[in-house]
Design a protein around this motif. Sequence first.
Motif, mmCIF file in Angstrom:
data_model
loop_
_atom_site.group_PDB
_atom_site.id
_atom_site.type_symbol
_atom_site.label_atom_id
_atom_site.label_comp_id
_atom_site.label_asym_id
_atom_site.label_seq_id
_atom_site.Cartn_x
_atom_site.Cartn_y
_atom_site.Cartn_z
ATOM 1 N N TYR A 189 0.841 -1.195 0.000
ATOM 2 C CA TYR A 189 0.000 0.000 0.000
ATOM 3 C C TYR A 189 0.880 1.250 0.000
ATOM 4 C CZ TYR A 189 -3.457 3.374 1.784
ATOM 5 O OH TYR A 189 -4.272 4.459 1.961
ATOM 6 N N PRO A 197 0.498 4.814 0.834
ATOM 7 C CA PRO A 197 -0.495 5.671 1.510
ATOM 8 C C PRO A 197 -0.463 7.114 1.044
ATOM 9 C CG PRO A 197 1.352 5.226 2.967
ATOM 10 C CD PRO A 197 1.557 4.364 1.750
ATOM 11 N N ASP A 249 -7.319 3.046 3.281
ATOM 12 C CA ASP A 249 -6.986 1.823 2.559
ATOM 13 C C ASP A 249 -8.149 0.839 2.532
ATOM 14 O OD1 ASP A 249 -6.947 1.211 5.226
ATOM 15 O OD2 ASP A 249 -5.030 0.167 5.220
ATOM 16 N N LEU A 286 -8.232 -2.785 0.171
ATOM 17 C CA LEU A 286 -8.020 -4.020 0.916
ATOM 18 C C LEU A 286 -9.313 -4.794 1.176
ATOM 19 C CD1 LEU A 286 -5.262 -3.042 3.520
ATOM 20 C CD2 LEU A 286 -5.023 -4.412 1.447
ATOM 21 N N THR A 290 0.667 -7.569 4.487
ATOM 22 C CA THR A 290 0.497 -6.199 4.011
ATOM 23 C C THR A 290 1.678 -5.364 4.483
ATOM 24 O OG1 THR A 290 -0.745 -5.422 5.957
ATOM 25 C CG2 THR A 290 -2.010 -6.423 4.171
ATOM 26 N N SER A 329 3.592 -1.156 3.757
ATOM 27 C CA SER A 329 3.494 0.140 3.088
ATOM 28 C C SER A 329 4.881 0.773 3.043
ATOM 29 C CB SER A 329 2.513 1.071 3.811
ATOM 30 O OG SER A 329 2.971 1.369 5.119
ATOM 31 N N GLY A 388 -2.248 2.666 -4.357
ATOM 32 C CA GLY A 388 -2.703 3.543 -3.289
ATOM 33 C C GLY A 388 -4.199 3.691 -3.379
ATOM 34 N N GLU A 389 -4.745 4.694 -2.692
ATOM 35 C CA GLU A 389 -6.197 4.819 -2.661
ATOM 36 C C GLU A 389 -6.775 5.541 -3.874
ATOM 37 O OE1 GLU A 389 -4.865 7.498 0.832
ATOM 38 O OE2 GLU A 389 -3.938 6.032 -0.505
#
Length: 430
Positions: free
Chosen positions: A61, A63, A126, A130, A287, A289, A336-337
Motif C-alpha cells: 500500500y 499511503p 486503505d 483491501l 500487508t 506500506s 494507493g487509494e
Amino acid sequence: MLRFTGSARSFCDGVSRRNFLQVGAFGAGLTLADMLRARDAQAAATLRQPTRSQKSAIMIYLPGGPSHMDMYDLKPDAPAEFRGEFRPVDTNVAGVRICEHMPMQAMMWDKLSVVRSVVSVDEHSDSLVLTGYPDRVNRTADHPSIGSVISKLRSQEASAVPPFVSLRGMSRGTEPGYLGIAHRPFTPGGQGNSNLRLANNVTEQRLDARRDLLTSFDDTRREIDATGTMRGMDAYTERAIEMVTAGVVRNALDLTKEPQAGRDRYKGVEQFLTARRLVEAGVGCVTLSIGGWDTHGQNFQTLKRQLPQVDKGVATLIQDLHDRGMQDDVVTVMWGEFGRTPKVNMNAGRDHWSPVMSALVAGGGLRMGQAIGESTAKGERPKDRPYTVPAVLSTVYRALGIDPAMTFPNGSGRPMYVLDDREPVRELIG
C-alpha cells in the motif's frame, strides 16, 4: 498480553491513521487462545464451505495516493503543466514504457503487469483497496479485508504460522469486520512484537509457567461463565503457545538469518525482504506500506526520492520469488487509494484524483508483461477498459483460488458476498 499498535500517519484531511487495540487476559479483552477458539467456532457458521487456498498475497500500500502520471501512465506528449518533469523509458516488453526513476522494473517487465485504468473514490483510506468497499460503506457494513478472508478460510487448519500479518500495523482497511476479532492481522512491529515472538528475557520455561498461571485464571473464569464458552480453552492455549514457541515466524522475522548478500540487496527496503520470508514460512497474506504519497506540494521532489526505493523493493522481491519458484504461488499488488490530478498545481504538486489510477500486479499465475488500459491524453480518466478496485481484488482472489462469490454471515446473520462487484480483469486471467 497481546497488543496491536498501528503506526501514526496524517494526511491532508488531518485525520490520524493510528488505530490501537490492546488485547488483555481479563474483562472484555481476549487472549490469543480466545482468538483461536473464536476463529474455529466461527468456521462452523460459514454459509458456504470455502475452498481452501495455500497460495499467498503480498499487498503493498502506497499511503496518500501515488501519482499515476508519474509512475506507470506518463503523458510525454501532453502540455507541460500536465506531463510534469519525468520522462518515460522503454521496458523489456515492446510498447510498454514506465517512469525513468523505475529502471529495475523496466528491465523485468515480463514479470510484471499494470492496470492503468482503475477507477477509485476520493477517500484517504486503505479500506477500498483491501476490502473492495469504500470507507464510507465499511463504517457500517464492516466488510473484511482480504487478509481476514484468507484467515477465515484457514481457520480450521492446525498451524504454527499466522494466516495474516500486517507489517504496517493496524488500519481500518486491515480490520476483519463481521468475520470477528479472531481474524485481525498479527503485527510483528513496534509494541506488537509479542504477537509473533517471545518477549525479551522470556524463555520457553517461563512461558510454560505463564501458561499454567493463565490456565488457573481461565479455570476461575470458566466457573463464572454461564455460556460455556471457556470449555476447551486448554486445547486452544496449547495452539496459542505453539504459534510462539514453534519459531517458524520468529525465524522469518529475524533478518540476520538471511544470507548477507540477500540483506545487502534489500538494504533500505527491508520490509520487502520480511514479506518474502513470511510467505516462504506459509503466511497467507502480508500487508506492508512504504513512503508517503499525498504530494499536494513538491510532488516531483518527493517522487525522486521515493520511486527508486519502491523500484528496488518491488524488483528485488519479484525476482526473488521467481528465483525460488514461487512466482505462481504468490500474487503481489501495489497501489494507493487514488491517483493525483493530471494538472500540476501552483505548488509543484498534484492533488487528489479518483477518476483514474494505476495498480501494479505480479505473480499468482496471472498473465504478466502487460500494460492494461490507459488514461486519456491528459491523464484525466480511463481512455479504455475501465476497471473498478473490486475488479482487481476479484482477480487477486481468483489467483489465490478463492471464489469472490463466497458468502459469510455478518453480525446479523445475513449472508454477505466477499465482493459484490466480482468481474475480474480479464486480460490478467487470460
